[in-house]
Design a protein around this motif. Structure first.
Motif, PDB file in Angstrom:
ATOM      1  N   VAL A 151       6.412  -3.867  12.290  1.00  0.00           N
ATOM      2  CA  VAL A 151       5.787  -4.325  11.056  1.00  0.00           C
ATOM      3  C   VAL A 151       4.334  -4.765  11.211  1.00  0.00           C
ATOM      4  N   PRO A 152       3.971  -5.698  12.114  1.00  0.00           N
ATOM      5  CA  PRO A 152       2.602  -6.186  12.104  1.00  0.00           C
ATOM      6  C   PRO A 152       1.551  -5.099  12.271  1.00  0.00           C
ATOM      7  N   VAL A 153       1.694  -4.227  13.252  1.00  0.00           N
ATOM      8  CA  VAL A 153       0.691  -3.205  13.479  1.00  0.00           C
ATOM      9  C   VAL A 153       0.792  -2.100  12.443  1.00  0.00           C
ATOM     10  N   ALA A 154       2.005  -1.788  12.008  1.00  0.00           N
ATOM     11  CA  ALA A 154       2.174  -0.734  11.005  1.00  0.00           C
ATOM     12  C   ALA A 154       1.423  -1.063   9.730  1.00  0.00           C
ATOM     13  N   LEU A 155       1.343  -2.329   9.388  1.00  0.00           N
ATOM     14  CA  LEU A 155       0.657  -2.729   8.169  1.00  0.00           C
ATOM     15  C   LEU A 155      -0.837  -2.447   8.218  1.00  0.00           C
ATOM     16  N   LEU A 156      -1.382  -2.266   9.431  1.00  0.00           N
ATOM     17  CA  LEU A 156      -2.803  -1.996   9.560  1.00  0.00           C
ATOM     18  C   LEU A 156      -3.132  -0.523   9.354  1.00  0.00           C
ATOM     19  N   ALA A 157      -2.123   0.333   9.412  1.00  0.00           N
ATOM     20  CA  ALA A 157      -2.364   1.767   9.366  1.00  0.00           C
ATOM     21  C   ALA A 157      -2.432   2.264   7.927  1.00  0.00           C
ATOM     22  N   THR A 158      -2.894   3.483   7.757  1.00  0.00           N
ATOM     23  CA  THR A 158      -3.002   4.078   6.429  1.00  0.00           C
ATOM     24  C   THR A 158      -1.615   4.248   5.821  1.00  0.00           C
ATOM     25  N   PRO A 159      -1.368   3.742   4.608  1.00  0.00           N
ATOM     26  CA  PRO A 159      -0.021   3.819   4.029  1.00  0.00           C
ATOM     27  C   PRO A 159       0.433   5.249   3.816  1.00  0.00           C
ATOM     28  N   ALA A 160       1.736   5.460   4.020  1.00  0.00           N
ATOM     29  CA  ALA A 160       2.332   6.733   3.642  1.00  0.00           C
ATOM     30  C   ALA A 160       2.533   6.744   2.136  1.00  0.00           C
ATOM     31  N   CYS A 161       2.798   7.906   1.588  1.00  0.00           N
ATOM     32  CA  CYS A 161       2.989   7.996   0.143  1.00  0.00           C
ATOM     33  C   CYS A 161       4.330   7.377  -0.245  1.00  0.00           C
ATOM     34  N   ALA A 162       4.327   6.553  -1.270  1.00  0.00           N
ATOM     35  CA  ALA A 162       5.570   5.953  -1.740  1.00  0.00           C
ATOM     36  C   ALA A 162       6.430   7.014  -2.403  1.00  0.00           C
ATOM     37  N   ALA A 163       7.733   6.812  -2.329  1.00  0.00           N
ATOM     38  CA  ALA A 163       8.661   7.760  -2.935  1.00  0.00           C
ATOM     39  C   ALA A 163       8.639   7.621  -4.446  1.00  0.00           C
ATOM     40  N   ASP A 164       9.056   8.665  -5.126  1.00  0.00           N
ATOM     41  CA  ASP A 164       9.156   8.643  -6.580  1.00  0.00           C
ATOM     42  C   ASP A 164      10.357   7.805  -6.984  1.00  0.00           C
ATOM     43  N   LYS A 165      10.096   6.612  -7.482  1.00  0.00           N
ATOM     44  CA  LYS A 165      11.185   5.690  -7.799  1.00  0.00           C
ATOM     45  C   LYS A 165      12.007   6.162  -8.996  1.00  0.00           C
ATOM     46  N   ALA A 166      11.442   7.067  -9.814  1.00  0.00           N
ATOM     47  CA  ALA A 166      12.176   7.517 -10.987  1.00  0.00           C
ATOM     48  C   ALA A 166      13.236   8.552 -10.627  1.00  0.00           C
ATOM     49  N   ALA A 167      13.072   9.217  -9.515  1.00  0.00           N
ATOM     50  CA  ALA A 167      14.018  10.265  -9.132  1.00  0.00           C
ATOM     51  C   ALA A 167      15.327   9.655  -8.635  1.00  0.00           C
ATOM     52  N   ALA A 168      16.423  10.358  -8.896  1.00  0.00           N
ATOM     53  CA  ALA A 168      17.719   9.913  -8.383  1.00  0.00           C
ATOM     54  C   ALA A 168      17.704  10.014  -6.862  1.00  0.00           C
ATOM     55  N   ARG A 169      18.222   8.985  -6.213  1.00  0.00           N
ATOM     56  CA  ARG A 169      18.182   8.955  -4.760  1.00  0.00           C
ATOM     57  C   ARG A 169      19.588   8.836  -4.190  1.00  0.00           C
ATOM     58  N   PRO A 170      19.859   9.529  -3.076  1.00  0.00           N
ATOM     59  CA  PRO A 170      21.170   9.396  -2.426  1.00  0.00           C
ATOM     60  C   PRO A 170      21.428   7.947  -2.033  1.00  0.00           C
ATOM     61  N   ASP A 171      22.694   7.595  -2.025  1.00  0.00           N
ATOM     62  CA  ASP A 171      23.099   6.215  -1.751  1.00  0.00           C
ATOM     63  C   ASP A 171      23.338   5.972  -0.259  1.00  0.00           C
TER      64      ASP A 171
END
Length: 301
Positions: A11-31
């Motif tokens: 977590v600490p170092v990952a937060l410094l890196a360029t963010p990945a694209c967030a997933a489409d929250k509107a799409a149905a997602r597997p459980d």
């Protein structure tokens, strides 16, 4: 690369890196249905949830017993309080992760390690000298983080981010077991030879990361903690020091925290890396040694 670098401590170092694209929250997602444990006495309930710090957001895990346990809780406790601005961590990265001696990172590595590092940097698209004055542990975590991003996985979709956002929306108290300073300090205090070994091993095994991560996340999502434990312990086998410093000692600290927290009434949701709640040195095992029982929260279809 070693799971030590990208599952429990990213977590600490990952937060410094360029963010990945967030997933489409509107799409149905597997459980997914990751495991939750509970520790309780007559007036205190503590839920224990094993997280994956970086995810792709394409599957839904914040439901069923995870969501129900979270909703019952008055407080969220994570490993660290995630900063609002990633750049706030930069002073800590400089403090623990930069070598001011003038000795470059490549000069610390074996000839094969130098070749592997050069290839990894080239693949990252960063300048050839970008890692020159990083300590080996920071180079290792940074390269792993960049690889995660190429896989579409990042902390913005990780369990901590989802839980923290939900806690703020519900006006729940949030607190932490550790600080980013402490976590990065653990890495910074490792002997240089151990850091070099960690980096070179990670460079050698980088091609295996996607398959390993897929297997781990799959086991996590099925509440298959035995497989999670086997994966973590197999990855630990080459370094007793890393296992002690980054797993066993911290789990012991957290087990002590939980035992003391039982003295205070209330309901708490504790979310820590999944590797800490699996295997022979798990938090639950250390609680059992203290005479404190934990139980799996039953899954409801």
């Amino acid at each position: 690369m070693s799971f030590k670098k990208f599952v429990p401590f990213l977590v600490p170092v990952a937060l410094l890196a360029t963010p990945a694209c967030a997933a489409d929250k509107a799409a149905a997602r597997p459980d997914l249905d990751p495991a939750v444990w509970v520790v309780k006495d007559k007036d205190t309930t503590i839920y224990l949830f094993g997280t994956v710090h970086a995810l792709d957001g394409k599957k839904d895990w914040f439901n069923d017993e995870v969501k129900a346990s979270f909703d019952k809780s008055d407080e969220l406790v994570t490993e660290i309080i995630m900063p609002e601005k990633p750049e706030e961590l930069q002073p800590l990265v400089m403090k623990y992760g930069i070598d001011l001696s003038g000795k470059t990172l490549p000069s610390k590595l074996s000839p094969q390690g130098q070749k592997n590092l050069s290839a990894a940097i080239a693949q990252s698209g960063l300048p050839a000298t970008a890692f020159d004055y990083m300590k080996p542990f920071l180079a290792s975590i940074t390269l792993t983080t960049l690889q995660f991003q190429k896989m579409g996985m990042g902390p913005e979709n990780g369990a901590e981010k989802v839980l923290t956002t939900a806690a703020k929306a519900a006006n729940k108290k949030t607190s932490a077991l550790e600080t980013a300073d402490y976590q990065l300090g653990l890495f910074g205090a490792l002997p240089e030879a151990e850091q070099v070994r960690m980096l070179e091993k990670g460079l050698e095994e980088s091609a295996e990361v996607p398959a390993k991560v897929g297997k781990l996340v799959d086991a996590w999502g099925k509440a298959d903690t035995e497989t999670v434990g086997r994966i973590m312990e197999a990855d630990d086998a080459d370094s007793e020091l890393l296992h002690k410093v980054l797993i066993t000692d911290r789990n012991a600290n957290w087990a002590t925290w939980i035992s003391k927290r039982l003295d205070q009434p209330g309901t708490v949701f504790v979310a820590v890396g999944a590797g800490h709640l699996a295997g022979k040195d798990s938090v639950q095992s250390l609680l059992k040694a203290k005479g404190i029982a934990s139980a799996r929260v039953p899954h409801k279809e």
